[in-house]
Design an enzyme around this catalytic site. Structure first.
Site, PDB file in Angstrom:
ATOM      1  N   ASP A   1     -66.114 -43.437  24.691  1.00 52.69           N
ATOM      2  CA  ASP A   1     -66.862 -42.434  23.929  1.00 52.69           C
ATOM      3  C   ASP A   1     -66.059 -41.809  22.804  1.00 52.69           C
ATOM      4  OD1 ASP A   1     -65.069 -40.967  25.386  1.00 52.69           O
ATOM      5  OD2 ASP A   1     -66.565 -39.883  26.574  1.00 52.69           O
TER       6      ASP A   1
ATOM      7  N   ASP B   1     -65.281 -45.758  32.133  1.00 51.01           N
ATOM      8  CA  ASP B   1     -64.688 -44.429  32.125  1.00 51.01           C
ATOM      9  C   ASP B   1     -65.230 -43.663  33.327  1.00 51.01           C
ATOM     10  OD1 ASP B   1     -63.279 -42.238  31.373  1.00 51.01           O
ATOM     11  OD2 ASP B   1     -64.310 -41.924  29.468  1.00 51.01           O
TER      12      ASP B   1
ATOM     13  N   VAL C   1     -94.294 -87.230  17.174  1.00 51.59           N
ATOM     14  CA  VAL C   1     -94.985 -85.956  17.384  1.00 51.59           C
ATOM     15  C   VAL C   1     -94.868 -85.503  18.838  1.00 51.59           C
ATOM     16  CG1 VAL C   1     -97.247 -84.831  17.328  1.00 51.59           C
ATOM     17  CG2 VAL C   1     -96.558 -86.336  15.467  1.00 51.59           C
TER      18      VAL C   1
END
Length: 918
Positions: free
Chosen positions: A634, A337, A290
């Site tokens: 784009d 771009d 645990v």
């Protein structure tokens, strides 16, 4: 629609087959080639419903919950529960099962929130369509389309509904529906009534993309009744692939699970051999298992990524995949771009060159009203498909360059009605990214037919054989004219101006207008050159500086003139004076090794007059060198490069639907600075994930060491912790601070570091050493020291009984409570230490993460409730502490955090003294 689709419009049933004759189709749909009225469209929207695919009918939650309880960390806890049950401790077994269920529920809720966060991003990118409403072309939300609407489809648009073409010709990408890689030709003149609808050459379908052409089409089906809706109905379920980060963490989870289970199996016989009974040895094994399981690791990482995605969306960057947040932080190269990204994309015509001289429109000129200028501006305006607003504040549609041409024509008294322009058009050859020009064939006022062409000067001039004369006539275009124009183009480009050459010629009445573009764009008469200026965005220069500090190179890849692009790049800080300019032709001539060598240096390059294929080639070359590439685009033809790059970045405003679909990230403001913001956010999210992994892993040591002390002493040292106390830590006090660390602000110097290597793991040796060998050991020493000190003060000696009924039992309960509270206190110190990896806490501020302070306050309240609530004492084995014992653990947070603060101070001092490499 299917062939038997029956609908009601205004109470009347209508059945329409999209392949029937147009007259019959218009009758059945109760529409016309001029479209619907706004009122009619609103009524139909109520009848047909919105143009959206049906949502999945909820998550299959039983399967999702089952997935949460079968991941490796949960399976290890199941083993611990089984051990507890067979060793006669059903209460412990029940508690562990309860933890498994609660953790699974928590993880399920976190994943659901993350999924909703990503789905909600659709609101940032509303899909629109152009339709004819009230006899005018307007832009509407695609979800409001109804059967009977007339769509106006242009190059780059995504088709938003199934429709029958009325007029025009298109090239359509049908890969979404058919898997075909090549675009298919579609024409209103092709009438087919047999065969598959997908093969019908006069139909277009929702989910496909127009790659070339322009047409009008009447909508025949929307939403679930489209072909795409039919396919979606067959594939309602879709599986989400794990991100690289999630796969990496899952591998670590398996490693932790195997180590925990293996340690438990090995130490059971070892504990028995050391003198422990089988029950005590099994209890030890359960505690070891645990203590080693970080229950909240996977859901916390998922939530951190989702928070990063949501924060980026608010800042203008819509990330479409959770895993992309991780990739953003390691970006090494940005290929950007120019137009609209580095610049404002608000073109205006500043100068016009005519054969008779230059006209400066910015500062006024006597020749501004000349007949030659009016002819040029009329020709340029006719060769457009954009539309200016009819009202001062009305909407405009179209490319910014074309809008600038229409604006200058209007300002010179040469207005052009879009309806008249389109009515007189006999043919259109759309802008081609390879040819870099556009031409139209139009009927003019005197019924003559003329070709009007605009485009890059270097592509238009070879098509010209004449040049306009000063007297309004025409003369031969000589080599001297071409040389003079070449110098003019270089001069304008050096000023950062974009140029368009404008040309025209009249056609004879018997000239056959066919598909051969070369025959039309031949023997033109050059009217002049238009120079346009698109100013750089104000904030781009600062973003470039920040990117350079972060070790990111920036290449400009544009279809514009090289000198123009270089001038704009220099203005914003990309490249150096005399930066290398590579034209499209030069790039095509480079071999792959030559391109690799060109891109391997540190120089930033201007790639001018680049084709979409060039972007793809550049992205492949950079990725082959191990670079993490962000590529902007784009256009329709940018989609392959956007898809191939590590981070494809599409423009949300000016970009086409096809580009947005292919991209990983969409900029809602088209601003380069947002890319740098996204990189910084990606680095911050990545760092924050490492912070809470450090936080979670650190606590394994003080939780494991007490069980080791118990086992190695053969039981002479009683158990400093119980398994239930560990579960209370992992589930009660651990989660909130871990979640809060995912909202940490950026550490100082985050963008001054070089990008991390592509293959660097998020869980590295340095992190584990800091968690286990430093912070964990300090916490374990404090916890064990507090436990033993309380026992010794009560008169305990090794081996003395501390069980129920023993004189030292109450003191033992107080000692375990001190140990438990000590771990909680050390968690607080670890949380503050984990906030920075290099900088001091003072550099970011103690109060800069309010969520962490709230989480720590919640953990303290929870801990005190467990300590001072009497009915919980028998369950957890705790006892109320007097003031002196409570004060014993109070300095623990400062000791843990202070030790790490000194470690970071030493690291900064050593880094400062280290000589810098030349």
């Amino acid at each position: 629609m299917t062939s038997s689709d029956t609908r009601e419009v205004d109470g009347t049933s209508t059945t329409a087959d999209p392949r029937e004759p147009l007259i019959s189709l218009f009758r059945d749909l109760r529409t016309s080639a001029l479209g619907l009225s706004g009122r009619d469209a609103q009524r139909r929207l109520l009848v047909y419903g919105t143009n959206e695919l049906p949502k999945r009918s909820g998550r299959q939650w039983p399967g999702q919950l089952l997935k949460q309880v079968t991941h490796p960390l949960a399976l290890v806890l199941v083993i611990a529960a089984v051990l507890a049950w067979f060793t006669g401790t059903p209460v412990l077994a029940t508690a562990i099962v309860a933890v498994i269920v609660l953790n699974a529920g928590f993880a399920f809720v976190q994943e659901l929130q993350a999924e909703r966060a990503v789905e909600a991003l659709a609101a940032y990118l509303p899909t629109h369509a152009h339709v004819m409403r009230d006899r005018q072309r307007v832009e509407v939300e695609a979800r409001t389309l109804v059967p009977g609407d007339v769509l106006v489809i242009s190059e780059g648009d995504r088709v938003c509904a199934d429709a029958r073409m009325i007029d025009g010709d298109l090239e359509v990408d049908l890969s979404t529906l058919t898997g075909e890689s090549l675009p298919a030709a579609r024409s209103a003149d092709q009438v087919e009534t047999a065969g598959s609808r997908l093969q019908a050459r006069n139909l277009v379908f929702s989910g496909t993309a127009c790659t070339e052409g322009e047409a009008r089409a009447v909508v025949t089906a929307t939403g679930a009744h489209t072909e795409l809706g039919r396919i979606a109905a067959l594939t309602q379920r879709s599986t989400r692939a794990d991100s690289p980060l999630e796969r990496q963490v899952k591998r670590v989870a398996w490693l932790i699970a195997l180590v925990a289970a293996g340690a438990g199996v090995v130490f059971v016989p070892a504990g028995v051999a050391a003198g422990l009974g089988w029950t005590a040895a099994a209890t030890f094994a359960i505690g070891l298992i645990v203590a080693n399981v970080p229950e909240g690791l996977l859901p916390t990482i998922t939530l951190a990524l989702a928070v990063g995605v949501r924060d980026l969306a608010r800042r203008g960057a819509v990330v479409k995949r959770l895993s992309a947040v991780e990739t953003l932080g390691s970006t090494t190269v940005i290929c950007t771009d120019k137009t609209g990204t580095l610049t404002e994309n608000k073109m205006r015509v500043t100068k016009v060159w005519l054969p008779g001289g230059e006209i400066d429109l910015e500062n006024g000129s006597d020749a501004a009203g000349s007949a030659e200028l009016r002819v040029l501006t009329y020709t340029a305006a006719v060769c457009t498909s954009a539309e200016l607003a009819s009202q001062p504040l009305g909407p405009t549609t179209g490319d910014p360059t074309e809008l600038a041409l229409l604006e200058v024509a209007r300002s010179l008294g040469v207005p052009l009605n879009p309806h008249d322009r389109d009515a007189g058009r006999r043919a259109v050859f759309h802008f081609d990214p390879h040819l870099r020009r556009m031409s139209t064939v139009d009927i003019e006022g005197d019924r003559t037919v003329a070709v009007h062409t605009k485009g890059a000067p270097e592509t238009v001039l070879p098509c010209c054989s004449g040049i306009a004369g000063i007297d309004g006539g025409q003369r031969e275009l000589t080599d001297a004219d071409r040389s003079r124009l070449s110098g003019l183009i270089d001069e304008y480009a050096a000023q950062g101006l974009r140029m368009l050459a404008i040309a025209r010629r009249r056609l004879d009445d018997d000239t056959v207008i066919g598909p051969a573009r070369e025959a039309i764009e031949n023997g033109l008469c050059l009217l002049g050159v238009v120079a346009l200026f698109d100013p750089p965005r104000a904030q781009v220069a600062d973003a470039i500086i920040q990117a350079h500090r972060a070790g990111i190179r920036i290449h400009v890849v544009t279809g514009d003139n090289g000198l123009t692009a270089a001038q704009i790049a220099r203005r914003v800080g990309i490249g150096s004076v005399g930066a290398q300019i590579i034209t499209g032709e030069q790039l095509d001539a480079l071999s792959e090794p030559e391109l690799d060598h060109l891109l391997s240096g540190d120089e930033e390059i201007i790639f001018a007059r680049s084709s979409p294929e060039a972007k793809l080639r550049i992205a492949d070359a950079l990725r082959a060198q191990g670079q993490v590439v962000a590529m902007t685009g784009d256009g329709v033809n940018d989609a392959p490069a956007l898809h191939r790059a590590d981070i494809g970045v599409a423009m949300g405003r000016s970009g086409t639907d096809v580009a947005r679909e292919a991209a990983t990230m969409v900029l809602t403001d088209d601003d380069f600075g947002t890319i740098v913001v996204a990189v910084e956010a990606g680095r911050r999210v990545y760092d924050n994930i490492r912070k809470f992994i450090l936080y979670i892993f650190t606590h394994a040591v003080p939780e494991v060491v007490p069980f080791l002390a118990f086992a190695l002493s053969g039981g002479a040292i009683p158990l400093p912790l119980t398994v239930l106390q560990i579960l209370a830590i992992d589930l009660g006090t651990d989660i909130l601070p871990a979640l809060a660390l995912s909202r940490e602000p950026a550490e100082p110097g985050l963008m001054d570091r070089p990008p991390r290597p592509r293959k660097e793991g998020i869980i590295r040796g340095a992190l584990l050493l800091r968690a286990w060998a430093f912070l964990g050991v300090i916490s374990a020493v404090l916890v064990m020291g507090g436990f033993l000190l309380v026992l010794y003060q009560a008169g305990w000696h090794p081996g003395d009984p501390t069980g129920v009924g023993a004189p030292l039992h109450h003191s033992y309960q107080q000692a375990t409570t001190v140990a438990w509270l000590g771990i909680v206190a050390c968690q607080i110190g670890t949380a503050f230490a984990a906030r920075t990896e290099h900088a001091s806490l003072r550099a970011i501020g103690v109060f800069s993460n309010p969520a962490l302070l709230v989480g720590i306050a919640g953990a303290i309240v929870f801990a005190l409730l467990l300590v001072y609530t009497p009915f919980l004492h028998p369950l957890l084995g705790t006892a109320a502490l007097p003031a002196d014992q409570l004060m014993l653990v109070t300095p623990f947070p400062c000791i843990v955090w202070g030790a790490d603060e000194l470690r970071r101070l030493w690291l900064r001092h050593r880094a400062h003294r280290r000589p810098t490499a030349p």
